[in-house]
Scaffold this motif. Structure first.
Motif, PDB file in Angstrom:
ATOM      1  N   SER A 137     -24.834  -8.860  24.893  1.00 21.95           N
ATOM      2  CA  SER A 137     -24.298  -9.052  23.540  1.00 21.95           C
ATOM      3  C   SER A 137     -25.496  -9.170  22.610  1.00 21.95           C
ATOM      4  CB  SER A 137     -23.447 -10.319  23.460  1.00 21.95           C
ATOM      5  OG  SER A 137     -24.245 -11.478  23.681  1.00 21.95           O
ATOM      6  N   ASN A 138     -25.250  -9.036  21.325  1.00 23.05           N
ATOM      7  CA  ASN A 138     -26.341  -9.193  20.368  1.00 23.05           C
ATOM      8  C   ASN A 138     -26.947 -10.590  20.449  1.00 23.05           C
ATOM      9  OD1 ASN A 138     -26.188  -6.604  19.394  1.00 23.05           O
ATOM     10  ND2 ASN A 138     -25.026  -7.124  17.569  1.00 23.05           N
ATOM     11  N   GLU A 139     -26.085 -11.583  20.659  1.00 18.32           N
ATOM     12  CA  GLU A 139     -26.586 -12.965  20.754  1.00 18.32           C
ATOM     13  C   GLU A 139     -27.509 -13.127  21.958  1.00 18.32           C
ATOM     14  OE1 GLU A 139     -23.100 -12.737  18.283  1.00 18.32           O
ATOM     15  OE2 GLU A 139     -23.358 -12.165  20.386  1.00 18.32           O
ATOM     16  N   LEU A 180     -30.837 -11.436  21.285  1.00 21.66           N
ATOM     17  CA  LEU A 180     -31.690 -12.307  20.467  1.00 21.66           C
ATOM     18  C   LEU A 180     -32.332 -13.390  21.321  1.00 21.66           C
ATOM     19  CD1 LEU A 180     -32.663 -13.291  17.607  1.00 21.66           C
ATOM     20  CD2 LEU A 180     -30.655 -14.791  17.632  1.00 21.66           C
ATOM     21  N   MET A 206     -33.231  -8.984  13.582  1.00 18.17           N
ATOM     22  CA  MET A 206     -31.967  -9.274  14.260  1.00 18.17           C
ATOM     23  C   MET A 206     -31.200 -10.370  13.529  1.00 18.17           C
ATOM     24  SD  MET A 206     -31.839  -8.871  18.327  1.00 18.17           S
ATOM     25  CE  MET A 206     -30.068  -8.741  18.117  1.00 18.17           C
ATOM     26  N   ALA A 228     -28.007  -8.131  12.661  1.00 23.38           N
ATOM     27  CA  ALA A 228     -27.269  -7.932  13.915  1.00 23.38           C
ATOM     28  C   ALA A 228     -25.871  -8.538  13.910  1.00 23.38           C
ATOM     29  CB  ALA A 228     -28.074  -8.503  15.077  1.00 23.38           C
ATOM     30  N   HIS A 229     -25.426  -9.109  12.779  1.00 20.33           N
ATOM     31  CA  HIS A 229     -24.086  -9.698  12.675  1.00 20.33           C
ATOM     32  C   HIS A 229     -23.836 -10.690  13.821  1.00 20.33           C
ATOM     33  CE1 HIS A 229     -23.320  -6.758   9.562  1.00 20.33           C
ATOM     34  NE2 HIS A 229     -23.613  -5.782  10.405  1.00 20.33           N
ATOM     35  N   LEU A 230     -24.712 -11.655  13.918  1.00 18.21           N
ATOM     36  CA  LEU A 230     -24.687 -12.605  15.022  1.00 18.21           C
ATOM     37  C   LEU A 230     -23.641 -13.694  14.815  1.00 18.21           C
ATOM     38  CD1 LEU A 230     -28.548 -13.077  15.248  1.00 18.21           C
ATOM     39  CD2 LEU A 230     -27.158 -11.843  16.922  1.00 18.21           C
ATOM     40  N   ASN A 231     -23.064 -14.136  15.897  1.00 17.24           N
ATOM     41  CA  ASN A 231     -22.260 -15.350  15.906  1.00 17.24           C
ATOM     42  C   ASN A 231     -23.242 -16.508  16.043  1.00 17.24           C
ATOM     43  OD1 ASN A 231     -20.810 -17.669  16.814  1.00 17.24           O
ATOM     44  ND2 ASN A 231     -19.141 -16.353  17.520  1.00 17.24           N
ATOM     45  N   GLN A 232     -23.517 -17.192  14.942  1.00 13.25           N
ATOM     46  CA  GLN A 232     -24.570 -18.201  14.958  1.00 13.25           C
ATOM     47  C   GLN A 232     -24.234 -19.373  15.879  1.00 13.25           C
ATOM     48  OE1 GLN A 232     -27.202 -17.229  13.949  1.00 13.25           O
ATOM     49  NE2 GLN A 232     -27.303 -16.487  11.857  1.00 13.25           N
ATOM     50  N   SER A 239     -25.064 -18.179  19.366  1.00 13.41           N
ATOM     51  CA  SER A 239     -26.527 -18.118  19.525  1.00 13.41           C
ATOM     52  C   SER A 239     -27.105 -19.513  19.700  1.00 13.41           C
ATOM     53  CB  SER A 239     -27.164 -17.440  18.310  1.00 13.41           C
ATOM     54  OG  SER A 239     -26.701 -16.122  18.147  1.00 13.41           O
TER      55      SER A 239
END
Length: 342
Positions: A190-192, A195, A222, A226-230, A233
Motif C-alpha cells: 500500500s502507499n502507507e 512510505l 509521498m 500519495a493520498h496517504l491515510n495518515q 501511516s
C-alpha cells in the motif's frame, strides 16, 4: 552576503512544486555563488530538482552556466529513460521465469515528482516477492555475472548502472520490529507501507553513514502526493518505534523543503535531535562513507583498522541513539556479528 543555504532551499522548494506563490526573495548571486549552489545540489543528488526551481523564477546565472545546467537536465532525462527501460526489461524477463519482482525507489518513487525524469538516478533496486530461491540459478543460466553482498545479489550492467536484487523491501536491525515489518509486507503493499519502507531505508542510512536530500525529497513527495491515510501511516510508524525519528524528520521537511499539508505526527522543529538531523543531512550527506573508507584504506595493520572501525560505529550509535535507541543498540550487535562472519 547571500545566505546560500537559504537560497538553495528556496530553489529546492520551488523545484519540488506545490509551493504557495510567494514573492521571490531579493537575491543577488555572483557567478561563484551560483557555482556553489549547483555544487551543493550535486553533492546532495538533487541537481535536477534544483535546476527546475531556478527555471520557475526570473533569476538566472550567467548564460553559459545556464546552458550547461540545461544540458545536465537533458543528460538526466536520457539516463533515467534508459534505466526505466532496463527496469521494465528485468521485470519482464524474470516474470517469464516465474520470478516476481517490484521496483523499489527509482522510477517508482520518481512518479510522485513534478518532473519524474529530473530525479537523480542511482542503482536499480528490485525486490523479489516470489522466486528468490530460483534467482541465483536463473542468473547462472543466463550467463549473468553477479556477487552476493550480505544477502543481496548484485549485477553490474556494463556502461549503465548496478542492479541490486533484495529478498525484502526493507528491514530493521531490531529483530522484533523486523518480524512485524516483514509480516505486514507479506500481507500486501500500500502507499502507507511504501512510505514506511522509505523512512526505514532513510533512517538506516542515517544511522550508518548518513543520508542526503535525495531520499528526504522522496519522503516529501509521498507525503504531498500519495493520498496517504495518515492514521494508518501513524499506526505503522509508531508500531515500528519510528515516531521520534519521524517527528524530527517531518520538522526538517517542513522547515527546509516546504512541507506537506498534513503529517502522520506533529513535526518537531527545535531541540538537539533537530540540530543533529540538520548536521547529518547538510554536512555529512553522501560523503561520510567515502571519507571513512579512505581512512581505513590508508591503515595497513588489520587489527588497527578493525579497532578504528568498531570505534567509529560505537561513537556514531551513541551520537544518534537519542532518535532511535533500540535500533542503534541492535545495529551495534549486528556489526559485531557481521565482523565475526567476515
Amino acid at each position: 552576503m547571500t545566505d546560500l543555504r537559504e537560497a538553495f532551499c528556496f530553489f529546492l522548494r520551488r523545484g519540488l512544486g506545490d509551493m504557495p506563490q510567494t514573492r521571490e526573495p531579493e537575491l543577488v548571486l555572483t557567478r561563484e555563488e551560483w557555482n556553489e549552489l549547483f555544487r551543493m545540489a550535486s553533492v546532495q543528488a538533487v541537481s535536477g530538482v534544483f535546476i527546475d526551481g531556478v527555471a520557475s523564477v526570473s533569476l538566472r546565472p550567467d548564460r553559459d552556466l545556464w546552458e550547461q545546467w540545461i544540458a545536465h537536465l537533458f543528460y538526466l532525462e536520457q539516463i533515467n529513460e534508459r534505466i526505466a527501460c532496463r527496469e521494465e526489461k528485468w521485470v519482464g524477463r524474470l516474470a517469464e521465469a516465474d520470478i516476481r519482482v517490484q521496483v523499489f525507489k527509482g522510477s517508482s518513487v520518481a512518479a510522485w515528482y513534478p518532473y519524474p525524469l529530473h530525479r537523480s538516478f542511482g542503482d536499480i533496486d528490485l525486490v523479489v516477492e516470489e522466486g528468490w530461491r530460483k534467482l541465483e540459478e536463473w542468473l547462472h543460466g543466463q550467463g549473468v555475472p553477479f556477487r552476493n553482498e550480505w544477502g543481496d545479489l548484485v549485477v553490474h550492467e556494463e556502461g549503465l548502472t548496478t542492479v541490486e536484487f533484495h529478498p525484502h523491501w526493507e528491514y530493521l536491525y531490531n529483530p522484533v520490529m523486523n518480524v512485524r515489518l516483514q509480516d505486514w509486507l507479506k500481507e500486501g503493499s500500500s502507499n502507507e507501507l511504501y512510505l514506511v519502507c522509505l523512512i526505514v531505508h532513510l533512517r538506516r542510512h542515517f544511522l550508518t553513514y548518513g543520508i542526503g536530500l535525495k531520499q528526504v525529497c522522496d519522503v516529501t513527495m509521498m507525503l504531498r502526493r500519495a493520498h496517504l491515510n495518515q492514521s494508518k501511516s501513524a499506526y505503522m510508524l509508531e508500531r515500528l518505534r519510528l515516531k521520534r525519528f519521524c517527528r524530527v524528520l517531518f520538522g526538517f521537511i517542513d522547515t527546509y523543503l516546504g512541507g506537506a499539508e498534513s503529517y502522520p505526527f506533529v513535526p518537531l522543529f527545535s531541540d538537539k535531535d533537530f540540530a543533529l538531523m540538520r548536521e547529518v543531512i547538510f554536512h555529512e550527506g553522501y560523503l561520510l562513507k567515502q571519507v571513512q573508507e579512505e581512512k581505513e584504506a590508508k591503515e595497513r595493520l588489520p587489527f588497527v583498522r578493525t579497532d578504528r572501525h568498531a570505534w567509529f560505529w560505537m561513537r556514531r550509535s551513541l551520537r544518534l541513539g537519542g532518535m532511535m535507541p533500540d535500533e542503534a543498540c541492535w545495529f551495534l550487535l549486528h556489526q559485531v556479528v557481521r565482523r565475526f562472519k567476515s
